[in-house]
Write an enzyme that holds these catalytic residues in place. Sequence first.
Site, PDB file in Angstrom:
ATOM      1  N   GLU A   1     -14.343  -4.963  -0.117  1.00  0.00           N
ATOM      2  CA  GLU A   1     -13.415  -4.924   0.864  1.00  0.00           C
ATOM      3  C   GLU A   1     -14.406  -4.374   2.152  1.00  0.00           C
ATOM      4  O   GLU A   1     -14.796  -3.825   3.011  1.00  0.00           O
ATOM      5  CB  GLU A   1     -12.460  -4.106   1.210  1.00  0.00           C
ATOM      6  CG  GLU A   1     -11.179  -4.137   1.932  1.00  0.00           C
ATOM      7  CD  GLU A   1     -10.017  -3.262   2.365  1.00  0.00           C
ATOM      8  OE1 GLU A   1     -10.529  -2.397   1.963  1.00  0.00           O
ATOM      9  OE2 GLU A   1      -9.238  -3.985   3.009  1.00  0.00           O
TER      10      GLU A   1
ATOM     11  N   GLU B   1     -16.160  -0.028  10.970  1.00  0.00           N
ATOM     12  CA  GLU B   1     -15.755   0.774   9.955  1.00  0.00           C
ATOM     13  C   GLU B   1     -16.826   0.373   8.500  1.00  0.00           C
ATOM     14  O   GLU B   1     -17.246   1.281   7.564  1.00  0.00           O
ATOM     15  CB  GLU B   1     -14.890   0.618   9.197  1.00  0.00           C
ATOM     16  CG  GLU B   1     -13.052   0.870  10.277  1.00  0.00           C
ATOM     17  CD  GLU B   1     -12.145   0.442   9.546  1.00  0.00           C
ATOM     18  OE1 GLU B   1     -11.580   0.435   8.424  1.00  0.00           O
ATOM     19  OE2 GLU B   1     -11.150   0.406  10.454  1.00  0.00           O
TER      20      GLU B   1
ATOM     21  N   ASP C   1      -9.666  -8.787   3.716  1.00  0.00           N
ATOM     22  CA  ASP C   1      -8.561  -8.406   4.567  1.00  0.00           C
ATOM     23  C   ASP C   1      -7.740  -9.391   6.261  1.00  0.00           C
ATOM     24  O   ASP C   1      -8.960  -8.962   6.534  1.00  0.00           O
ATOM     25  CB  ASP C   1      -8.794  -6.672   4.919  1.00  0.00           C
ATOM     26  CG  ASP C   1      -7.492  -6.122   6.391  1.00  0.00           C
ATOM     27  OD1 ASP C   1      -6.660  -6.839   5.896  1.00  0.00           O
ATOM     28  OD2 ASP C   1      -6.900  -4.737   5.792  1.00  0.00           O
TER      29      ASP C   1
ATOM     30  N   GLU D   1      -0.467  -4.173   3.408  1.00  0.00           N
ATOM     31  CA  GLU D   1      -0.594  -3.525   4.201  1.00  0.00           C
ATOM     32  C   GLU D   1      -0.243  -2.620   5.662  1.00  0.00           C
ATOM     33  O   GLU D   1      -0.598  -3.809   6.683  1.00  0.00           O
ATOM     34  CB  GLU D   1      -2.910  -2.674   4.550  1.00  0.00           C
ATOM     35  CG  GLU D   1      -3.726  -1.809   3.834  1.00  0.00           C
ATOM     36  CD  GLU D   1      -4.480  -1.819   3.583  1.00  0.00           C
ATOM     37  OE1 GLU D   1      -5.651  -0.908   3.033  1.00  0.00           O
ATOM     38  OE2 GLU D   1      -5.091  -2.676   4.970  1.00  0.00           O
TER      39      GLU D   1
ATOM     40  N   HIS E   1       1.028  -1.002  -0.256  1.00  0.00           N
ATOM     41  CA  HIS E   1       0.468  -0.110   0.201  1.00  0.00           C
ATOM     42  C   HIS E   1       0.738   1.167  -0.253  1.00  0.00           C
ATOM     43  O   HIS E   1       2.160   1.263   0.853  1.00  0.00           O
ATOM     44  CB  HIS E   1      -1.077   0.123   1.064  1.00  0.00           C
ATOM     45  CG  HIS E   1      -2.636   1.414   1.126  1.00  0.00           C
ATOM     46  ND1 HIS E   1      -1.570   2.198   1.413  1.00  0.00           N
ATOM     47  CD2 HIS E   1      -3.466   0.824   0.940  1.00  0.00           C
ATOM     48  CE1 HIS E   1      -2.692   3.003   1.591  1.00  0.00           C
ATOM     49  NE2 HIS E   1      -3.923   1.754   1.028  1.00  0.00           N
TER      50      HIS E   1
HETATM   51 MN    MN Z   1      -6.837  -3.385   3.429  1.00  0.00          MN
END
Ligand code: MN
Length: 315
Positions: free
Chosen positions: A171, A177, A204, A265, A31
């Site tokens: 995602e 979130e 993720d 990430e 990332h």
């Molecule tokens: Mn992610």
Amino acid sequence: MIAHCKEVPEFTSNRLIHDDGIEMKNLLGVHALVWTGGWSPEEAEFAIASTAKAGFDLIEIPALDPSRIDIADTKMRLENHGIAAGFSLGLTLETDINSEDLSKVDLGRATLMEALSIASGVNSTYLGGVLFGALAKYPGPTSQKARENSASVIKELAQQAAGSGITIGLEFVNRYESNLLNTVQQTLDFMELVGEENVVVHADVYHMNIEEDGFRAPLLACGDRLGYVHIGESNRGYLGKGTIDFPEVFEALVDMNYSGPITFESFSSAVVDPGLSNTLAVWRNLWTDGMDLATHAREFMSTGIELAQQTTQSR
Ligand code: MN
């Protein structure tokens, strides 16, 4: 060595031999926030050159603020370094397509279409992230109507993306979130509603660690709908320093013959993107040296995949 062949690698392949001699199917990505929080020509050059130097094949570029991405300049730098690009973003509560408010849905659709045109402009074949709604802590659960609005816009986005050969990744993230997609199963169900072939699961392990019972069963449940993987630690710092069961993750990916990108990430207050860092609650300094972090992650990922290959072969 992929980074020197000046040919931007394809997103999925049958076989790649990386610098360290390890053979795998996956592009390994990093990332951009490991390198820089901005995207001026100088920042883009630093991020893309560092991605190549650390031995990665792909850089994931945040497209939260499309106005700051110079398409021609970015495309040229990617080609110079032989690095592929994926783009990612999360919507905001003002541009939320996971809403009953059609003015917000319209703003979200426009944001997504603009990000798509940037991805297409730099010859990227991937746009992923929290495209299905706001990347935010919601004050309550979603509604049937909001979910349908989101699926309808994602369908439009996917149909538009198909014309440019672009895959759309959903995602799913933890409950703080998003209130729409927190698990693999919710994502697969949502994809049924969308009904487009070029929409994939973007998994993720940082979020899975919070919401799933484990890693193996949900990853296998994706089957060939898994299209992109984020590798991150439980605290989003150095791989191996937290509590994620990476052998379980890599063995599942090898067992299911996953051939898509695997992107590292990590976030620290040392590198700040004003549009993203506060949303992700990056308050602490988990590392200062992006190159040390990235080369460690690159080694950790290829070693993890190689060990998983040995484990599954010996079964
Ligand atoms: Mn992610």
